[in-house]
Design a protein around this motif. Sequence first.
Motif, PDB file in Angstrom:
ATOM      1  N   LEU A   1      56.456 -45.001  36.628  1.00  0.00           N
ATOM      2  CA  LEU A   1      55.159 -45.443  37.136  1.00  0.00           C
ATOM      3  C   LEU A   1      54.068 -44.572  36.520  1.00  0.00           C
ATOM      4  O   LEU A   1      54.081 -43.346  36.682  1.00  0.00           O
ATOM      5  N   ILE A   2      53.154 -45.207  35.811  1.00  0.00           N
ATOM      6  CA  ILE A   2      52.123 -44.517  35.044  1.00  0.00           C
ATOM      7  C   ILE A   2      50.753 -44.957  35.544  1.00  0.00           C
ATOM      8  O   ILE A   2      50.489 -46.164  35.667  1.00  0.00           O
ATOM      9  N   ASP A   3      49.875 -43.998  35.823  1.00  0.00           N
ATOM     10  CA  ASP A   3      48.551 -44.348  36.341  1.00  0.00           C
ATOM     11  C   ASP A   3      47.599 -44.767  35.216  1.00  0.00           C
ATOM     12  O   ASP A   3      47.967 -44.762  34.038  1.00  0.00           O
ATOM     13  N   ARG A   4      46.383 -45.121  35.581  1.00  0.00           N
ATOM     14  CA  ARG A   4      45.374 -45.595  34.613  1.00  0.00           C
ATOM     15  C   ARG A   4      45.023 -44.555  33.557  1.00  0.00           C
ATOM     16  O   ARG A   4      44.542 -44.890  32.485  1.00  0.00           O
ATOM     17  N   ASN A   5      45.242 -43.285  33.870  1.00  0.00           N
ATOM     18  CA  ASN A   5      44.928 -42.214  32.918  1.00  0.00           C
ATOM     19  C   ASN A   5      46.095 -41.878  31.995  1.00  0.00           C
ATOM     20  O   ASN A   5      46.006 -40.938  31.214  1.00  0.00           O
ATOM     21  N   GLY A   6      47.188 -42.615  32.100  1.00  0.00           N
ATOM     22  CA  GLY A   6      48.348 -42.368  31.247  1.00  0.00           C
ATOM     23  C   GLY A   6      49.214 -41.221  31.727  1.00  0.00           C
ATOM     24  O   GLY A   6      49.982 -40.649  30.951  1.00  0.00           O
ATOM     25  N   VAL A   7      49.130 -40.910  33.021  1.00  0.00           N
ATOM     26  CA  VAL A   7      49.907 -39.808  33.602  1.00  0.00           C
ATOM     27  C   VAL A   7      51.040 -40.385  34.441  1.00  0.00           C
ATOM     28  O   VAL A   7      50.839 -41.308  35.241  1.00  0.00           O
ATOM     29  N   ILE A   8      52.234 -39.841  34.259  1.00  0.00           N
ATOM     30  CA  ILE A   8      53.392 -40.275  35.035  1.00  0.00           C
ATOM     31  C   ILE A   8      53.197 -39.866  36.490  1.00  0.00           C
ATOM     32  O   ILE A   8      52.946 -38.707  36.795  1.00  0.00           O
ATOM     33  N   GLN A   9      53.324 -40.841  37.375  1.00  0.00           N
ATOM     34  CA  GLN A   9      53.210 -40.576  38.805  1.00  0.00           C
ATOM     35  C   GLN A   9      54.571 -40.545  39.491  1.00  0.00           C
ATOM     36  O   GLN A   9      54.747 -39.891  40.509  1.00  0.00           O
ATOM     37  N   ASP A  10      55.548 -41.259  38.933  1.00  0.00           N
ATOM     38  CA  ASP A  10      56.880 -41.281  39.536  1.00  0.00           C
ATOM     39  C   ASP A  10      57.889 -41.764  38.500  1.00  0.00           C
ATOM     40  O   ASP A  10      57.548 -42.533  37.600  1.00  0.00           O
TER      41      ASP A  10
ATOM     42  N   GLY B   1      53.153 -36.022  36.837  1.00  0.00           N
ATOM     43  CA  GLY B   1      52.066 -35.131  36.432  1.00  0.00           C
ATOM     44  C   GLY B   1      52.009 -34.929  34.926  1.00  0.00           C
ATOM     45  O   GLY B   1      51.004 -34.475  34.394  1.00  0.00           O
ATOM     46  N   ALA B   2      53.079 -35.285  34.229  1.00  0.00           N
ATOM     47  CA  ALA B   2      53.110 -35.155  32.769  1.00  0.00           C
ATOM     48  C   ALA B   2      52.472 -36.385  32.128  1.00  0.00           C
ATOM     49  O   ALA B   2      52.505 -37.484  32.686  1.00  0.00           O
ATOM     50  N   GLU B   3      51.917 -36.185  30.960  1.00  0.00           N
ATOM     51  CA  GLU B   3      51.372 -37.310  30.206  1.00  0.00           C
ATOM     52  C   GLU B   3      52.528 -38.201  29.753  1.00  0.00           C
ATOM     53  O   GLU B   3      53.554 -37.717  29.274  1.00  0.00           O
ATOM     54  N   ALA B   4      52.360 -39.506  29.916  1.00  0.00           N
ATOM     55  CA  ALA B   4      53.407 -40.452  29.521  1.00  0.00           C
ATOM     56  C   ALA B   4      53.531 -40.470  27.999  1.00  0.00           C
ATOM     57  O   ALA B   4      52.528 -40.635  27.299  1.00  0.00           O
TER      58      ALA B   4
ATOM     59  N   GLY C   1      50.911 -45.455  26.680  1.00  0.00           N
ATOM     60  CA  GLY C   1      50.388 -44.123  26.415  1.00  0.00           C
ATOM     61  C   GLY C   1      48.876 -44.119  26.417  1.00  0.00           C
ATOM     62  O   GLY C   1      48.248 -45.041  25.899  1.00  0.00           O
ATOM     63  N   GLY C   2      48.300 -43.126  27.072  1.00  0.00           N
ATOM     64  CA  GLY C   2      46.854 -43.019  27.130  1.00  0.00           C
ATOM     65  C   GLY C   2      46.253 -43.835  28.258  1.00  0.00           C
ATOM     66  O   GLY C   2      46.956 -44.439  29.060  1.00  0.00           O
ATOM     67  N   LYS C   3      44.923 -43.861  28.292  1.00  0.00           N
ATOM     68  CA  LYS C   3      44.200 -44.575  29.348  1.00  0.00           C
ATOM     69  C   LYS C   3      44.363 -46.070  29.189  1.00  0.00           C
ATOM     70  O   LYS C   3      44.501 -46.578  28.084  1.00  0.00           O
ATOM     71  N   ARG C   4      44.309 -46.745  30.348  1.00  0.00           N
ATOM     72  CA  ARG C   4      44.464 -48.202  30.370  1.00  0.00           C
ATOM     73  C   ARG C   4      43.680 -48.781  31.540  1.00  0.00           C
ATOM     74  O   ARG C   4      43.260 -48.046  32.428  1.00  0.00           O
ATOM     75  N   ASP C   5      43.504 -50.093  31.548  1.00  0.00           N
ATOM     76  CA  ASP C   5      42.734 -50.751  32.607  1.00  0.00           C
ATOM     77  C   ASP C   5      43.463 -50.753  33.950  1.00  0.00           C
ATOM     78  O   ASP C   5      42.829 -50.662  34.994  1.00  0.00           O
TER      79      ASP C   5
END
Length: 191
Positions: free
Chosen positions: A161-170, A54-57, A73-77
């Motif tokens: 594990l970081i989602d497309r929005n640059g947020v840590i998921q795990d 839930g934290a920003e990477a 860091g940040g948004k990505r494809d």
Amino acid sequence: MRRNGLILLGIALLLGVALYQNSDNGTLSWFSSSDKQQPSLSATALAKSGLEPGAEAPSFTLTGLDGKTYHVGGKRDKPLLVNFWASWCDPCKEEAPDLVRMADKYSQSLDVYSVNVTMYDKLSKAKEFVQQYKMTFPVLLDEKEAAYRKYNGVAFPTNVLIDRNGVIQDIIIGTLSAEQLEQKIKDLVKL
């Protein structure tokens, strides 16, 4: 001579107590590759690492073995799996074939950046590791431990594990079975 023996015994005893106190439930699971079915870090230790889902990477930029520059860091494809490792780490050796398979299988929907924490390794050994395990995804060199520090690294391997929005998921510290790792990747690419 007897005095030196007592001093060495005392040092060994203190080291044993320190290692025991810093372990999870009295076991040094990240030094042992026999418990591959569960993550090797307790929730308490993860909380101490300072990062959580839930934290920003934290962002960083490193150069890869291929000479290219990579940014996290940040948004990505695509979602991203960041793997921190060292060539001397037995659990990293155990995990490497699974990472290679997952990177190949999910190459259309997932990026994998493998970060060698070169400050704790030797570049020549890292290159041998990459060749031995046929790692085709980007291998970044963290020569000053800067990225590993931003992620409050506590053990090898560490997978973030970081989602497309640059947020840590795990955050996975230690190893998982191939099936468990794949399930986490499937969950990530669905987001």
